[in-house]
Structure formats: structure tokens, C-alpha cells
Enzyme design. Structure first.
Site, PDB file in Angstrom:
ATOM      1  N   CYS A   4      57.213   8.310  79.349  1.00 30.03           N
ATOM      2  CA  CYS A   4      57.889   7.678  78.205  1.00 30.03           C
ATOM      3  C   CYS A   4      57.285   6.320  77.886  1.00 30.03           C
ATOM      4  CB  CYS A   4      59.392   7.530  78.437  1.00 30.03           C
ATOM      5  SG  CYS A   4      60.242   9.077  78.612  1.00 30.03           S
ATOM      6  N   ASP A  42      65.497  -5.053  79.133  1.00 29.76           N
ATOM      7  CA  ASP A  42      65.719  -3.671  79.546  1.00 29.76           C
ATOM      8  C   ASP A  42      65.699  -3.651  81.078  1.00 29.76           C
ATOM      9  OD1 ASP A  42      65.578  -1.060  80.326  1.00 29.76           O
ATOM     10  OD2 ASP A  42      63.871  -0.532  79.042  1.00 29.76           O
ATOM     11  N   HIS A 101      59.154   1.132  77.931  1.00 25.38           N
ATOM     12  CA  HIS A 101      59.601   2.524  77.888  1.00 25.38           C
ATOM     13  C   HIS A 101      59.915   2.860  76.423  1.00 25.38           C
ATOM     14  CE1 HIS A 101      62.483   5.841  78.521  1.00 25.38           C
ATOM     15  NE2 HIS A 101      62.071   5.926  79.770  1.00 25.38           N
TER      16      HIS A 101
END
Ligand SMILES: *Cc1c(COP(=O)(O)O)cnc(C)c1O
Length: 412
Positions: A370, A206, A129
Site C-alpha cells: 500500500c 498517521d 501508506h
């Protein structure tokens, strides 16, 4: 059970009833909300906790010596404990509140940047992302860091052999997503961490999607940092958390300056608080933190394996309905992937597909998600994404497929 009948461990209809927004209509149709990977809806438990705090127990936290401040502080710190338990962190001091996943990654990147030498390498993957790309690009621009990219296979899994080749003495950080927000791929984060540590590099995972798919065990993963965001976990916006190993957090310099993050402030000298306070300048998102704690406790009441099986069944139902439909290319087929169904419709821009589906009450996301480097890798200029959550039903999956086929018929 003794008689062999199946045990109902999870009832999506009962869960659904706890989300007021899910009973509304959109464009004259029942809402089919399949944009959960962008942000999840909020259960009454979370909405009620925010209202109850504002109505009955709100004040600024810490240092207040009055009852309301003490109550708010207690609730706020209890929420930190909930996050620590959710992640299986050793202590709640390893949990830093941030305003979301993005801020958590920026916090780590900024800190790493202070000790970076030109030519030091940061490894990310092609499926990241932008939140886990751009903070490292800033280090490339400002500190001379070199970004290296783990390629993906055509099925959307990471090329681990290529990753092994990228690791080297200059690698300082490996920053990889736990679960892709586009492909649904779940990455082998423990193995990624073990390999990075063997090369002397730190690891940031993440978990903005991964922490929704399952409660992560940061000790089992072994990562130095793990990131989550509240609004995808059925909590409020404006809140996220950074987990760090004690020594990793201790080694990070302050991120922002202000109240709460200091030890002593004099005219020509300053000392800083220990983590997590060092990274929490100013009045924190008190209500949002409390709301996230409630959301994670709420999530904790369910059999998570049963929830995953439910979501997988929804994904398979939607996927099956599209099989054999010409002109639809599904992106990402890695083994064990999560319930995210992203696709490109031949000859159509994803925005048009999503807008047509919206007419049927079906909320999906369209564009680059994104993740522009991933779109390039996949050779698409845009795609449309349906992401399933525990409150979605088989009827939602059917409505999705029906709306998508209608949308596709516009273009073929
Ligand atoms: C949503 C998301 C982010 C960013 O989270 P914010 O809540 O926007 O800060 C980062 N990484 C992944 C994989 C995401 O899905």
C-alpha cells in the site's frame, strides 16, 4: 540486582502462550507469524473480553435506560478513556471512534475539504501508506488542492531540509506517518509539527504503526490529529481512533449523518452534537471498541522499552543472517528504525518469495505494501516484508532467515 545478574523484564515465550493461534501449524510446520505490520494476532484477554461482553453485558449503547445498555455504555466509554490515556490526550472527548486508521484520515480530509481553496497545499511524504495519500488525492481531484511530497534519503529517512522548503503560506495540512510500514523509519514528528505550526499549517500524524512501536504522547508531539488502528494493536478489526486537539475537532464539520451525531433534528433545521459524538453517526462498533480498550490495557502491562529492545534484537538477528547473502537488497536503514525488515530478492517477484516461505510456515507480506510512490522512489516493483512483534522469538528470526535463503536459492 545487587549480584549483577540481568533482570528479566520481558519474556516473549510467556507472551506467546497467551496467543492461541501462535501454536497452530501451517503446512505441517510451526507457524512463524511475521506479518504483524499488516495485522497483529489477538491475545486471550481480548478474545475473552469479546466473548464475555456478548455473553454477559451486551446491548446498544447510549440512551438505553435499561441495565444491559448502561453496562455496555460504561464499558464502551471506559475503552475511550483507555485510548485517551494511551495517547496521553487531555480528555477522552478528544478521541473519536472510527472503523480504522483509514476512516480516521478520511474524516479529517473530508472536513478540511469543506474549507479548502483551489491551490491550497497538502504536504505528505514519499513513504506514506495509501491510506494517507488517497484521501488527499480526493481533495486534489475535487477541491483543487495541490499535493507536495517530502522526499526521502536513500537510508529511508525524511529529507527535513526539503520539507522546510516545501512549507509555505499555502500549506494547510502536513500529513505524515509516525513510522513507515515498509522501511520501519520513525519520523521526527514533534519537529515536523513544530515546523508546520510555524508555517500556520495543521498536522495529522498517521500512527497506525507508530502507536504499536511505542505509546505516543500526543501532547508532547503537539499534532492536531493522531490516528491509530485497533487490529495492529492486538485488538479487533473494524475499530480505530482519531485523536484531535479540542479546537481542531470543534472546527471540523460532520463526516457522516445519522443517529447519535445530532443536536436537534427538525424538518428544515438541524444542529450537530459536539465532538466526539458529531463524528460517530449510527450504532458504533461497540464490541470492537471494548476489545481495543482491553488490548491497550493488556499492552500496558509490559515494560515497553524492554519490548522494543526485544523486537530490535529479533530484527538484528534476521538482518545479520542476511548479511553477505547475495541477491537480497534490504530497504530502509534509518537510524533508530523499528523492527520491520523489507527486502527485494534479485530476479524474483516478491509474491513467489512469500509463497515459498509460506511452505516453511513463515508468514510474510509481499507486494507494494500500500505504498506505491515509495516503491517507485526505491526503484523496486515489489518487495517482501517481515515485521516483528513482541510475541516473536529468536527462533522465529532464525526460521525466517532459513526460509528466505531457501527461497532465494530458487532464483540464483
Ligand atoms: C495499516 C496502516 C494504515 C491503514 O490502517 P487500516 O487499519 O487499514 O485502516 C495506514 N497507515 C499505515 C502506516 C498503516 O500501516
Amino acid at each position: 540486582m545487587a549480584d549483577g545478574s540481568p533482570v528479566m523484564t520481558f519474556d516473549p515465550y510467556a507472551v506467546r502462550a497467551q496467543f492461541p493461534i501462535l501454536s497452530r501449524q501451517v503446512n505441517g510446520r510451526p507457524l512463524v507469524y511475521l506479518d504483524n505490520a499488516a495485522s497483529a494476532q489477538k491475545p486471550r484477554a481480548v478474545i475473552g473480553a469479546l466473548v464475555a461482553t456478548m455473553e454477559g453485558g451486551y446491548a446498544n449503547v447510549h440512551r438505553g435506560l435499561h441495565t444491559l445498555s448502561n453496562e455496555a455504555t460504561e464499558a464502551y466509554e471506559a475503552a475511550r478513556e483507555v485510548v485517551a490515556r494511551y495517547l496521553n490526550a487531555e480528555t477522552s472527548e478528544q478521541v473519536v471512534w472510527t472503523k480504522g486508521g483509514t476512516e480516521a484520515i478520511n474524516l479529517v480530509a473530508h472536513g478540511l475539504g469543506q474549507s479548502l481553496q483551489p491551490g491550497d497545499e497538502i504536504i505528505v511524504s514519499e513513504m506514506e501508506h495509501h491510506s494517507n495519500i488517497v484521501p488527499w488525492h480526493l481533495l486534489r481531484e475535487r477541491r483543487g488542492a495541490v499535493l507536495r511530497w517530502i522526499p526521502i534519503h536513500d537510508d529511508g529517512s525524511l529529507d527535513m531540509a526539503a520539507y522546510a522548503d516545501l512549507l509555505g503560506p499555502k500549506t494547510r495540512m502536513v500529513a505524515v506517518t509516525h513510522m513507515s510500514n515498509v522501511l520501519g523509519t520513525i519520523n521526527p514528528v514533534a519537529e515536523i509539527t513544530r515546523m508546520a505550526h510555524a508555517a500556520g499549517a495543521q498536522v495529522l500524524i498517521d500512527g497506525c504503526q507508530g502507536a504499536v512501536h511505542a505509546a505516543p504522547d500526543v501532547q508532547a508531539i503537539g499534532c492536531d490529529f493522531y490516528v491509530l488502528t485497533g487490529h495492529k494493536l492486538f485488538g479487533p478489526t473494524g475499530i480505530g481512533a482519531l485523536y484531535g486537539k479540542a479546537e481542531a475537532l470543534e472546527a471540523l464539520p460532520p463526516y457522516q449523518g445519522g443517529g447519535e451525531m445530532i443536536g436537534v433534528v427538525e424538518k428544515d433545521r438541524i444542529t450537530y452534537a459536539k465532538p466526539p459524538a458529531r463524528f460517530e453517526a449510527g450504532t458504533p462498533p461497540i464490541l470492537e471498541a471494548i476489545g481495543l480498550g482491553v488490548a491497550l490495557d493488556w499492552l500496558g502491562q509490559f515494560d515497553r522499552a524492554a519490548v522494543r529492545a526485544h523486537e530490535e534484537a529479533l530484527y538484528q538477528r534476521a538482518r545479520e543472517a542476511l548479511r553477505g547473502v547475495n541477491g537480497i537488497r534490504v530497504l530502509g536503514d534509518a537510524a533508530g528504525k523499528g523492527a520491520i525488515l523489507t527486502f527485494a530478492v534479485e530476479g524474483a517477484h516478491a509474491h513467489d518469495v512469500a509463497q515459498i516461505m509460506d511452505r516453511y510456515g513463515v508468514a510474510v507480506r509481499a507486494g507494494l505494501h500500500c505504498a506505491e510512490p515509495l516503491a517507485k522512489r526505491l526503484g523496486v516493483t515489489s518487495s517482501t516484508r517481515a515485521s516483528f512483534a513482541l510475541y516473536n522469538t529468536l527462533e522465529d528470526a532464525d526460521a525466517f532467515a532459513e526460509a528466505l535463503i531457501k527461497a532465494r536459492n530458487f532464483f540464483v
